[in-house]
Design a protein around this motif. Sequence first.
Motif, mmCIF file in Angstrom:
data_model
loop_
_atom_site.group_PDB
_atom_site.id
_atom_site.type_symbol
_atom_site.label_atom_id
_atom_site.label_comp_id
_atom_site.label_asym_id
_atom_site.label_seq_id
_atom_site.Cartn_x
_atom_site.Cartn_y
_atom_site.Cartn_z
ATOM 1 N N ASP A 109 -36.029 -42.006 -63.444
ATOM 2 C CA ASP A 109 -35.352 -42.864 -62.485
ATOM 3 C C ASP A 109 -34.005 -43.380 -62.991
ATOM 4 O OD1 ASP A 109 -36.391 -44.535 -64.411
ATOM 5 O OD2 ASP A 109 -36.750 -46.165 -63.005
ATOM 6 N N THR A 119 -33.548 -49.166 -56.741
ATOM 7 C CA THR A 119 -34.737 -48.902 -55.930
ATOM 8 C C THR A 119 -34.984 -50.118 -55.057
ATOM 9 O OG1 THR A 119 -36.241 -49.852 -57.548
ATOM 10 C CG2 THR A 119 -35.773 -47.492 -57.771
ATOM 11 N N ASP A 120 -35.852 -49.977 -54.078
ATOM 12 C CA ASP A 120 -36.177 -51.120 -53.218
ATOM 13 C C ASP A 120 -36.786 -52.248 -54.033
ATOM 14 O OD1 ASP A 120 -35.231 -49.794 -50.992
ATOM 15 O OD2 ASP A 120 -37.204 -49.042 -50.393
ATOM 16 N N GLU A 121 -37.627 -51.893 -54.994
ATOM 17 C CA GLU A 121 -38.255 -52.924 -55.812
ATOM 18 C C GLU A 121 -37.219 -53.653 -56.667
ATOM 19 O OE1 GLU A 121 -41.811 -53.574 -59.101
ATOM 20 O OE2 GLU A 121 -41.255 -51.538 -58.521
ATOM 21 N N THR A 122 -36.291 -52.910 -57.234
ATOM 22 C CA THR A 122 -35.230 -53.529 -58.031
ATOM 23 C C THR A 122 -34.421 -54.497 -57.176
ATOM 24 O OG1 THR A 122 -35.063 -51.492 -59.320
ATOM 25 C CG2 THR A 122 -33.264 -53.061 -59.545
ATOM 26 N N GLU A 123 -34.040 -54.048 -55.998
ATOM 27 C CA GLU A 123 -33.254 -54.908 -55.099
ATOM 28 C C GLU A 123 -34.046 -56.145 -54.697
ATOM 29 O OE1 GLU A 123 -30.003 -54.604 -54.453
ATOM 30 O OE2 GLU A 123 -30.109 -52.911 -55.830
ATOM 31 N N ARG A 124 -35.342 -55.984 -54.429
ATOM 32 C CA ARG A 124 -36.183 -57.118 -54.045
ATOM 33 C C ARG A 124 -36.274 -58.129 -55.191
ATOM 34 N NH1 ARG A 124 -41.079 -58.508 -55.088
ATOM 35 N NH2 ARG A 124 -41.694 -56.534 -56.006
ATOM 36 N N LEU A 125 -36.404 -57.638 -56.421
ATOM 37 C CA LEU A 125 -36.515 -58.530 -57.571
ATOM 38 C C LEU A 125 -35.200 -59.232 -57.896
ATOM 39 C CD1 LEU A 125 -38.719 -56.308 -59.896
ATOM 40 C CD2 LEU A 125 -39.415 -58.433 -58.778
#
Length: 146
Positions: A109, A119-125
């Motif tokens: 990645d 990633t979506d998770e990175t952006e969310r965090l």
Amino acid sequence: MQPDLTPQQRERLARLAVTLIPEGAEGPSAAEARVAEEWIDVTLAERPDLRGALLDVLDGYDDSAPRPFLERLQRERPAVFAAVTDLIAASFFRSPAAMAWLGYERMTDEYEGGEPEPTDETERLLAPVRAMAPIYRPTDATRKEA
């Protein structure tokens, strides 16, 4: 683009590298990892600042016994020794042979440049952190900017 290492420089590098990372039961040698043949080029592309030190050592190596040469280099020119051994070690650990020995799988990645792929998770965090006001103490430099 810097020119490739000459065959003589690669041969000298191979002798020095295998002295530092010899063949053993525990893992691959620098020769098995193809440090001088392949991976030094990748490492030098990322660390062109160390190219001069490496070429200086390789051109100054008189093809004598490598261990005494390296010991003398470490004693007399420790910064150059550190640069050359860092290049050799970095090249070794990039090789598929060393990665397999360590049980390390290349991260899928990440871009080749080492920047994480969003990633979506990175952006969310990161969203709550990015939304926060600055929470650092001002320094002289930041006071001048204000």
